[in-house]
Design a protein around this motif. Structure first.
Motif, PDB file in Angstrom:
ATOM      1  N   GLY A  30      30.141  49.860  52.505  1.00  0.00           N
ATOM      2  CA  GLY A  30      30.940  48.936  51.706  1.00  0.00           C
ATOM      3  C   GLY A  30      32.359  48.785  52.201  1.00  0.00           C
ATOM      4  O   GLY A  30      32.648  48.875  53.395  1.00  0.00           O
ATOM      5  N   LEU A  31      33.261  48.587  51.252  1.00  0.00           N
ATOM      6  CA  LEU A  31      34.672  48.382  51.541  1.00  0.00           C
ATOM      7  C   LEU A  31      35.506  49.305  50.668  1.00  0.00           C
ATOM      8  O   LEU A  31      35.216  49.483  49.481  1.00  0.00           O
ATOM      9  CB  LEU A  31      35.067  46.930  51.222  1.00  0.00           C
ATOM     10  N   LYS A  73      34.315  40.541  52.856  1.00  0.00           N
ATOM     11  CA  LYS A  73      35.749  40.624  52.558  1.00  0.00           C
ATOM     12  C   LYS A  73      36.226  39.528  51.600  1.00  0.00           C
ATOM     13  O   LYS A  73      37.287  39.649  51.001  1.00  0.00           O
ATOM     14  CB  LYS A  73      36.557  40.567  53.854  1.00  0.00           C
ATOM     15  N   ASP A  74      35.429  38.490  51.410  1.00  0.00           N
ATOM     16  CA  ASP A  74      35.817  37.411  50.494  1.00  0.00           C
ATOM     17  C   ASP A  74      35.953  37.891  49.058  1.00  0.00           C
ATOM     18  O   ASP A  74      36.602  37.234  48.245  1.00  0.00           O
ATOM     19  CB  ASP A  74      34.812  36.252  50.551  1.00  0.00           C
ATOM     20  N   GLU A 129      41.262  55.211  45.083  1.00  0.00           N
ATOM     21  CA  GLU A 129      40.601  54.157  45.859  1.00  0.00           C
ATOM     22  C   GLU A 129      39.120  54.126  45.470  1.00  0.00           C
ATOM     23  O   GLU A 129      38.534  55.150  45.138  1.00  0.00           O
ATOM     24  CB  GLU A 129      40.751  54.474  47.357  1.00  0.00           C
ATOM     25  N   VAL A 130      38.541  52.937  45.481  1.00  0.00           N
ATOM     26  CA  VAL A 130      37.118  52.796  45.163  1.00  0.00           C
ATOM     27  C   VAL A 130      36.350  52.286  46.372  1.00  0.00           C
ATOM     28  O   VAL A 130      36.916  51.697  47.291  1.00  0.00           O
ATOM     29  CB  VAL A 130      36.877  51.838  43.965  1.00  0.00           C
ATOM     30  N   ARG A 131      35.055  52.535  46.335  1.00  0.00           N
ATOM     31  CA  ARG A 131      34.131  51.984  47.333  1.00  0.00           C
ATOM     32  C   ARG A 131      33.464  50.789  46.666  1.00  0.00           C
ATOM     33  O   ARG A 131      32.844  50.920  45.621  1.00  0.00           O
ATOM     34  CB  ARG A 131      33.090  53.024  47.728  1.00  0.00           C
ATOM     35  N   LEU A 151      41.832  45.084  49.447  1.00  0.00           N
ATOM     36  CA  LEU A 151      40.983  45.845  50.362  1.00  0.00           C
ATOM     37  C   LEU A 151      41.850  46.736  51.234  1.00  0.00           C
ATOM     38  O   LEU A 151      42.931  46.343  51.659  1.00  0.00           O
ATOM     39  CB  LEU A 151      40.152  44.894  51.229  1.00  0.00           C
ATOM     40  N   THR A 152      41.341  47.951  51.502  1.00  0.00           N
ATOM     41  CA  THR A 152      42.107  48.900  52.303  1.00  0.00           C
ATOM     42  C   THR A 152      41.483  49.164  53.667  1.00  0.00           C
ATOM     43  O   THR A 152      42.194  49.257  54.653  1.00  0.00           O
ATOM     44  CB  THR A 152      42.272  50.232  51.550  1.00  0.00           C
TER      45      THR A 152
END
Length: 165
Positions: A58-59, A30-31, A19-21, A51-52
């Motif tokens: 961040g996300l 989120k777009d 998983e990445v940030r 997205l998780t």
């Protein structure tokens, strides 16, 4: 106008399973996952984004082809670019930063001031950094920037008195 616009960057790995940030540069963070495949800066690599979860700064996201923490760490700092055609149209008085960078800036008398080097937003509105014969930082408001003409590749500026030479 370029055919791609930078919409984010990979800030590093998150967890141990690839998983990445993500740091999103979108108005609605989120777009970033809705613009189809995203590309690295050279266009040599593409990623589908899922997205998780929200994470600090961040996300969290899964990218195609990224399976391990090492894969994710190797991508740290990579910028993510969306095809311009995937981005929403903007109202007449709004612009993508990518479209403003590099534009010639002239004063209301037509004298060249320089070019837009960068755009900053520290919370109180956008600021244009202009480099050239009359280098300055200029608030990006209708009062100081009455005209943006993308077709002609220029901005007409009316700088505050204390900014003028």
């Amino acid at each position: 106008m370029s055919e791609r616009v930078c919409v984010g960057a990979i800030a590093g790995a998150f967890g141990v399973h690839g998983e990445v940030r993500l740091k999103s540069f979108c108005a609605e963070p989120k777009d970033i996952a809705t613009y189809g495949p995203l590309w690295n800066e050279t266009g040599g690599q593409s990623f589908s984004v899922r997205l998780t979860r929200p994470v600090t700064g961040g996300l969290g996201a899964r990218l195609t082809g990224v399976q391990t923490r090492e894969d994710a760490e190797a991508l740290k700092g990579v910028t993510l670019w969306a095809d311009r055609s995937a981005l929403p149209s903007l109202p007449d008085d709004e612009f993508y930063h990518a479209d403003l960078i590099g534009l010639e800036v002239v004063d209301t008398g037509g004298v060249v001031m320089g070019r837009v080097r960068a755009i900053y937003d520290h919370g109180a509105g956008d600021i244009l950094e202009i480099t050239g014969p009359r280098a300055m930082m200029l608030p990006f408001t209708r009062a100081f920037v009455p005209t943006v003409d993308l077709a002609k590749g220029r901005i007409v500026a009316d700088p505050p008195q204390d900014q003028e030479e």
